[in-house]
Design an enzyme around this catalytic site. Structure first.
Site, PDB file in Angstrom:
ATOM      1  N   CYS A  37       0.770  -1.190   0.142  1.00  0.00           N
ATOM      2  CA  CYS A  37       0.053   0.254  -0.001  1.00  0.00           C
ATOM      3  C   CYS A  37       0.890   1.508   0.342  1.00  0.00           C
ATOM      4  O   CYS A  37       1.516   1.744  -0.923  1.00  0.00           O
ATOM      5  CB  CYS A  37      -0.805   0.335   1.331  1.00  0.00           C
ATOM      6  SG  CYS A  37      -2.623   0.783   0.726  1.00  0.00           S
TER       7      CYS A  37
ATOM      8  N   HIS B  62      -3.234  -5.066   1.302  1.00  0.00           N
ATOM      9  CA  HIS B  62      -2.441  -5.300   2.599  1.00  0.00           C
ATOM     10  C   HIS B  62      -2.540  -7.409   3.055  1.00  0.00           C
ATOM     11  O   HIS B  62      -3.246  -7.281   3.737  1.00  0.00           O
ATOM     12  CB  HIS B  62      -3.668  -4.424   4.198  1.00  0.00           C
ATOM     13  CG  HIS B  62      -3.547  -3.670   4.140  1.00  0.00           C
ATOM     14  ND1 HIS B  62      -2.410  -2.866   4.681  1.00  0.00           N
ATOM     15  CD2 HIS B  62      -3.782  -2.671   3.268  1.00  0.00           C
ATOM     16  CE1 HIS B  62      -1.880  -1.128   4.568  1.00  0.00           C
ATOM     17  NE2 HIS B  62      -3.087  -0.944   3.349  1.00  0.00           N
TER      18      HIS B  62
ATOM     19  N   GLU C  35      -0.782  -8.283   5.727  1.00  0.00           N
ATOM     20  CA  GLU C  35      -0.989  -8.844   6.401  1.00  0.00           C
ATOM     21  C   GLU C  35      -1.949  -8.370   7.384  1.00  0.00           C
ATOM     22  O   GLU C  35      -2.260  -9.069   8.740  1.00  0.00           O
ATOM     23  CB  GLU C  35      -0.135  -7.646   7.659  1.00  0.00           C
ATOM     24  CG  GLU C  35      -0.244  -6.268   7.059  1.00  0.00           C
ATOM     25  CD  GLU C  35      -0.172  -5.506   6.075  1.00  0.00           C
ATOM     26  OE1 GLU C  35       0.034  -5.911   4.434  1.00  0.00           O
ATOM     27  OE2 GLU C  35      -0.891  -4.500   5.831  1.00  0.00           O
TER      28      GLU C  35
HETATM   29  N1  GLN Z   1      -3.573   6.298   0.917  1.00  0.00           N
HETATM   30  C1  GLN Z   1      -2.430   6.557   1.224  1.00  0.00           C
HETATM   31  C2  GLN Z   1      -0.644   6.919   0.764  1.00  0.00           C
HETATM   32  O1  GLN Z   1      -1.257   7.333  -0.308  1.00  0.00           O
HETATM   33  C3  GLN Z   1      -1.933   4.189   1.426  1.00  0.00           C
HETATM   34  C4  GLN Z   1      -2.710   3.914   2.719  1.00  0.00           C
HETATM   35  C5  GLN Z   1      -2.758   2.647   2.974  1.00  0.00           C
HETATM   36  O2  GLN Z   1      -1.183   2.054   3.255  1.00  0.00           O
HETATM   37  N2  GLN Z   1      -3.626   1.834   3.802  1.00  0.00           N
HETATM   38  O3  GLN Z   1      -0.111   6.985   1.348  1.00  0.00           O
END
Ligand code: GLN
Length: 201
Positions: A90, A183, A185
């Protein structure tokens, strides 16, 4: 090839740090792999590890602190010079990119992977969702959790997409580097962490 006991570091600035630590410990146990997982806080820690996880969270915040603490240049150096196996989930996926679709002056990229990323590509927090994904290298579907997730708009060079939702790339690999918009995890399924472990050993 790594020594008898591998050391995996999870960047411990913000976000789902302990979830990654627990998941990776579970993975080591399930695969009978001698190793330890610890939270990386200082640039000296970067020299001690055999692999690195950049967790999800807020890429602007993580990037700012990585920069200030000197961790950034150390990580970049180890990726470039030692091929340090690194998985970014992410926000971590955002940081691994060479390009962002929009220019955010508040995010400094590690510029490690040949990917272009769009942040928050599926909308805001309330548009978070789960989806069964087909992933190259896994035999059956993976239930992936997306939270304000980025999308990998394109890959080039040696970087290969491993999973997509429609035409949107949500997982890609380039050598020892792995980027995911979701994610793993936050599930009980250790298959992605196992996949990463196989890239290390
Ligand atoms: N939207 C977040 C970003 O751009 C990432 C979101 C997340 O890691 N769950 O950093």
């Amino acid at each position: 090839m790594v020594k008898n006991k591998i050391k995996i570091g999870v960047i411990g600035i913000q976000g789902d740090v302990s979830e990654h630590v627990i998941m990776m410990q579970k993975t080591l146990k399930e695969t009978n792999t001698p190793g330890e997982v610890f939270i990386v806080k200082t640039k000296e820690n970067i020299d001690e590890i055999d692999a690195l996880i950049l967790p999800g969270g807020e890429s602007t915040t993580i990037s700012k602190i990585l920069n200030k603490s000197g961790l950034y240049t150390r990580i970049q150096k180890r990726i470039k010079e030692n091929n340090l196996p690194t998985m970014g989930t992410c926000a971590g996926c955002v940081l691994l990119a060479k390009k962002l679709t929009d220019t955010y002056r508040d995010v400094t990229l590690l510029e490690a992977m040949d990917i272009q990323v769009t942040r928050n590509a599926f909308g805001r927090q309330k548009e978070s969702f789960e989806k069964n994904l087909r992933i190259d290298g896994l035999h059956s579907m993976f239930n992936a959790v997306f939270i304000r997730a980025p999308v990998i708009e394109k890959t080039w060079g040696n970087c290969k997409p491993l999973a997509k939702i429609d035409k949107k790339i949500v997982m890609a690999r380039q050598g020892n580097l792995l980027a995911l918009s979701f994610h793993p995890e936050l599930t009980r399924d250790t298959r992605i962490h196992k996949y990463f472990l196989e890239m290390i050993i």
